[in-house]
Scaffold this motif. Structure first.
Motif, mmCIF file in Angstrom:
data_model
loop_
_atom_site.group_PDB
_atom_site.id
_atom_site.type_symbol
_atom_site.label_atom_id
_atom_site.label_comp_id
_atom_site.label_asym_id
_atom_site.label_seq_id
_atom_site.Cartn_x
_atom_site.Cartn_y
_atom_site.Cartn_z
ATOM 1 N N SER A 9 49.167 37.361 34.027
ATOM 2 C CA SER A 9 48.866 37.827 32.705
ATOM 3 C C SER A 9 49.959 38.700 32.311
ATOM 4 C CB SER A 9 47.891 38.836 32.497
ATOM 5 O OG SER A 9 47.570 39.179 31.094
ATOM 6 N N HIS A 10 50.529 38.709 31.231
ATOM 7 C CA HIS A 10 51.771 39.461 30.686
ATOM 8 C C HIS A 10 51.333 40.460 29.738
ATOM 9 C CE1 HIS A 10 54.697 36.903 32.654
ATOM 10 N NE2 HIS A 10 54.035 35.892 32.319
ATOM 11 N N ALA A 11 49.917 40.535 29.372
ATOM 12 C CA ALA A 11 49.338 41.394 28.424
ATOM 13 C C ALA A 11 49.656 42.868 28.989
ATOM 14 C CB ALA A 11 47.955 41.183 28.011
ATOM 15 N N ASP A 12 49.556 43.718 28.099
ATOM 16 C CA ASP A 12 49.281 45.309 28.348
ATOM 17 C C ASP A 12 48.314 45.413 29.437
ATOM 18 O OD1 ASP A 12 49.357 47.968 28.652
ATOM 19 O OD2 ASP A 12 49.383 48.348 26.699
ATOM 20 N N PRO A 13 48.984 45.944 30.678
ATOM 21 C CA PRO A 13 47.732 46.108 31.723
ATOM 22 C C PRO A 13 46.762 47.136 31.240
ATOM 23 C CG PRO A 13 49.740 46.937 32.664
ATOM 24 C CD PRO A 13 49.972 46.275 31.390
ATOM 25 N N ALA A 14 47.052 48.213 30.575
ATOM 26 C CA ALA A 14 45.961 49.316 29.993
ATOM 27 C C ALA A 14 45.319 48.945 28.690
ATOM 28 C CB ALA A 14 46.908 50.445 29.724
ATOM 29 N N ALA A 15 45.685 47.724 28.165
ATOM 30 C CA ALA A 15 44.643 47.420 27.037
ATOM 31 C C ALA A 15 43.437 46.819 27.592
ATOM 32 C CB ALA A 15 45.550 46.383 26.338
ATOM 33 N N PRO A 16 42.400 46.947 26.416
ATOM 34 C CA PRO A 16 40.988 46.801 26.820
ATOM 35 C C PRO A 16 41.274 45.059 26.655
ATOM 36 C CG PRO A 16 41.072 48.126 24.960
ATOM 37 C CD PRO A 16 42.629 47.620 25.371
ATOM 38 N N HIS A 17 40.379 44.570 27.874
ATOM 39 C CA HIS A 17 40.095 43.258 27.764
ATOM 40 C C HIS A 17 39.031 42.943 26.914
ATOM 41 C CE1 HIS A 17 39.532 39.137 29.822
ATOM 42 N NE2 HIS A 17 38.398 39.269 29.815
ATOM 43 N N ARG A 18 39.264 41.618 26.122
ATOM 44 C CA ARG A 18 38.285 41.138 25.187
ATOM 45 C C ARG A 18 37.340 40.077 26.052
ATOM 46 N NH1 ARG A 18 38.386 41.450 19.891
ATOM 47 N NH2 ARG A 18 40.581 42.022 19.799
ATOM 48 N N LEU A 19 36.030 40.651 26.050
ATOM 49 C CA LEU A 19 35.262 39.655 26.965
ATOM 50 C C LEU A 19 34.928 38.605 25.900
ATOM 51 C CD1 LEU A 19 32.532 42.531 28.139
ATOM 52 C CD2 LEU A 19 34.307 40.669 29.490
ATOM 53 N N ASP A 20 34.909 37.287 26.432
ATOM 54 C CA ASP A 20 34.879 35.970 25.942
ATOM 55 C C ASP A 20 33.293 35.584 25.698
ATOM 56 O OD1 ASP A 20 34.852 33.520 24.846
ATOM 57 O OD2 ASP A 20 36.523 32.671 26.168
ATOM 58 N N ALA A 21 32.850 35.724 24.198
ATOM 59 C CA ALA A 21 31.679 35.551 23.933
ATOM 60 C C ALA A 21 31.031 34.121 24.289
ATOM 61 C CB ALA A 21 31.237 35.867 22.424
ATOM 62 N N SER A 22 32.050 33.272 24.862
ATOM 63 C CA SER A 22 31.580 31.778 25.151
ATOM 64 C C SER A 22 31.299 31.933 26.632
ATOM 65 C CB SER A 22 32.733 30.841 24.874
ATOM 66 O OG SER A 22 33.682 31.030 25.749
ATOM 67 N N GLY A 23 31.492 32.936 27.313
ATOM 68 C CA GLY A 23 31.033 32.815 28.615
ATOM 69 C C GLY A 23 32.193 32.059 29.792
ATOM 70 N N ALA A 24 33.279 31.697 28.954
ATOM 71 C CA ALA A 24 34.199 30.720 29.783
ATOM 72 C C ALA A 24 34.914 31.484 30.781
ATOM 73 C CB ALA A 24 35.262 30.302 28.741
ATOM 74 N N ARG A 25 35.243 30.720 32.096
ATOM 75 C CA ARG A 25 35.990 31.280 33.070
ATOM 76 C C ARG A 25 35.587 32.649 33.656
ATOM 77 N NH1 ARG A 25 40.437 33.002 31.982
ATOM 78 N NH2 ARG A 25 41.693 32.350 33.690
ATOM 79 N N GLN A 26 34.281 32.668 33.708
ATOM 80 C CA GLN A 26 33.730 34.152 34.248
ATOM 81 C C GLN A 26 34.409 34.643 35.432
ATOM 82 O OE1 GLN A 26 29.803 35.591 33.463
ATOM 83 N NE2 GLN A 26 29.598 34.473 31.536
ATOM 84 N N HIS A 27 34.225 33.735 36.507
ATOM 85 C CA HIS A 27 34.683 34.085 37.878
ATOM 86 C C HIS A 27 36.129 34.618 38.144
ATOM 87 C CE1 HIS A 27 30.863 33.972 39.717
ATOM 88 N NE2 HIS A 27 30.458 32.693 39.383
ATOM 89 N N ALA A 28 36.888 33.795 37.167
ATOM 90 C CA ALA A 28 38.447 33.953 37.288
ATOM 91 C C ALA A 28 38.868 35.384 36.475
ATOM 92 C CB ALA A 28 39.202 32.878 36.530
ATOM 93 N N VAL A 29 37.873 35.433 35.224
ATOM 94 C CA VAL A 29 37.999 36.755 34.692
ATOM 95 C C VAL A 29 37.718 37.968 35.746
ATOM 96 C CG1 VAL A 29 37.189 38.257 32.619
ATOM 97 C CG2 VAL A 29 37.889 35.742 32.233
ATOM 98 N N ASN A 30 36.577 37.820 36.134
ATOM 99 C CA ASN A 30 36.352 38.870 37.169
ATOM 100 C C ASN A 30 37.145 39.164 37.886
ATOM 101 O OD1 ASN A 30 33.685 38.923 35.948
ATOM 102 N ND2 ASN A 30 32.816 37.841 37.380
ATOM 103 N N GLU A 31 37.917 38.395 38.676
ATOM 104 C CA GLU A 31 39.024 38.362 39.675
ATOM 105 C C GLU A 31 40.196 39.207 39.043
ATOM 106 O OE1 GLU A 31 42.052 35.875 42.312
ATOM 107 O OE2 GLU A 31 40.500 34.806 41.058
ATOM 108 N N GLU A 32 40.423 38.986 37.895
ATOM 109 C CA GLU A 32 41.274 39.654 37.354
ATOM 110 C C GLU A 32 41.201 41.080 36.743
ATOM 111 O OE1 GLU A 32 42.483 39.149 32.606
ATOM 112 O OE2 GLU A 32 43.998 37.984 33.625
#
Length: 431
Positions: A9-32
């Motif tokens: 990810s090239h996003a600002d590492p301090a920026a809040p992560h917007r949780l995806d209301a669709s529930g997509a890629r939950q385990h990949a997001v969890n890892e990040e």
């Protein structure tokens, strides 16, 4: 099957992560998010700021910390009227019951519910679960036979009606209400519910459960609702006369309906998915090297039915890991993220292994540990054993990567689980 790793990810590492209301890629997001820290700033629907707890040990510490509350009087944005109209997660904060109570109030409510929801009452449901399972397996076979391709949705025809029927039987809810209660529960749990539907779904759920409570008050039976109405608190061996208020009773019924079937529905679905994708683990059970209970516990760790569970609130600025969570901020605890934390489970934490020592947190930890855990475990073990015994060749009817998640980051499961009841040639499985 292990979900693919997140791209860089090239996003600002301090920026809040917007949780995806669709529930997509939950385990990949969890890892990040785990890589970002034990406590990560996130954005809820409506851009409401929050934090998520992502690591096993920090989650255990957080949920038992004396400066962490469940009562929404500590939810700063709610108290300051800063939440958007029709906010889809409001019910999680405002429903009255054990889940939103602290201290002596929580002890009182849990005592009342525990006096009604006894081990004897749970064990009495065992023959009911066996009976319902056998009936639903017949219906699953009929659904597959009626389809030109021999495909049936296991979630719709088996994993849903089993816990829904059990919980309604437990509560003394008439069959006529079951389908509608599931639909309303789905709307309440979904993080994609349209703003105008949120208050309407809550009002209707309260109205239906009010009818159930009124019926049981007029004609008590051997059910949990009648027992909750009759329950009185006991302190130091003496009855205090304290009881659930009408609002607390309806809130308890609502939480029991939602938690009592949505989570077990996801657990059964996720366990079948994992076993189909890991045939070597299924063979461990068939050979006697492992049990169906082992498969249930590992599913709870590896692909738990609840992901980002709302809410807790620090009552003062609280350090968690390298972060400091501001007082009054809503916090979600991520059971699915903690379940694959390499710090707790080693470098193979993302591998489905039913003979590992699970030590998962999927039923919570501490004073708010789930009262329904024994019932959920019973239902899942009975369901899996009966399902794979009757249909030993049961398999997924689509590639795992084509399964679409249920639209929620609170619950964790696919919307559908298409299966065939016989072997499916030419499909490789991960092991």
């Amino acid at each position: 099957m292990t979900e693919g790793r997140c791209p860089v990810s090239h996003a600002d590492p301090a920026a809040p992560h917007r949780l995806d209301a669709s529930g997509a890629r939950q385990h990949a997001v969890n890892e990040e998010l785990r890589a970002r820290g034990a406590a990560v700033p996130v954005l809820l629907p409506g851009d409401v700021p929050a934090y998520a707890i992502t690591r096993h040990e920090e989650l255990k510490d957080f949920v038992t910390h004396p400066d962490v509350a469940k009562n929404a009087c500590h939810f700063a944005a709610l108290q300051n009227d800063e939440l958007p109209p029709g906010w889809p997660m409001r019910t999680f904060a405002t429903v009255r019951g054990m889940i939103t109570a602290d201290g002596e109030d929580h002890k009182r409510l849990r005592s009342l519910v525990t006096r009604a929801f006894t081990p004897r009452r749970v064990e009495a449901l065992r023959p009911v679960v066996h009976e319902l399972t056998a009936t639903l397996l017949d219906r699953l076979a009929d659904a597959a036979a009626a389809d030109p391709d021999g495909v049936a949705d296991l979630r719709r025809h088996f994993a849903l009606p089993l816990p829904m029927s059990v919980i309604c039987r437990l509560l003394g809810v008439d069959d006529v209400h079951q389908d509608r209660l599931h639909e309303l529960s789905n709307e309440i749990v979904s993080t994609q519910t349209a703003p105008e539907r949120v208050p309407a779904a809550n009002r209707e759920m309260v109205a239906v459960l009010g009818q159930v409570a009124a019926a049981r008050l007029k004609d008590p039976g051997d059910d949990l609702t009648s027992a909750l109405i009759a329950a009185r608190d006991v302190r130091d061996g003496a009855e205090t006369g304290d009881r659930l208020s009408e609002e607390e009773l309806i809130g308890t019924l609502m939480l029991t309906i939602i938690a009592g079937h949505e989570t077990t529905l996801n657990l059964i679905t996720n366990a079948v998915r994992a076993l189909c994708n890991h045939r070597d683990q299924l063979e461990l059970i068939r050979s006697g090297a492992a049990t169906w209970g082992d498969a249930v516990e590992e599913t709870l760790r590896y692909d738990g039915p609840v992901s980002y569970f709302p809410f807790r609130y620090p009552t003062k600025d609280l350090p968690v890991g390298d972060a400091v969570i501001p007082k009054g901020t809503p916090v979600l605890v991520s059971y699915t993220a903690a379940g694959r934390d390499e710090r707790a489970y080693g470098p193979d934490a993302d591998r489905f292994d039913i003979i590992r020592s699970a030590r998962h947190l999927s039923f919570g930890h501490g004073a708010h540990f789930c009262l329904g855990a024994p019932l959920a475990r019973m239902e899942a073990v009975i369901a899996l054993e009966a399902l794979f015994t009757r249909f030993p060749g049961l398999d997924l009817a689509v590639p795992d990567e084509e399964l679409v998640p249920h639209p929620s980051f609170v619950g964790n499961s696919p919307q559908r689980l298409p299966i065939r009841l016989g072997s499916r040639p030419g499909v490789a499985h991960s092991g």
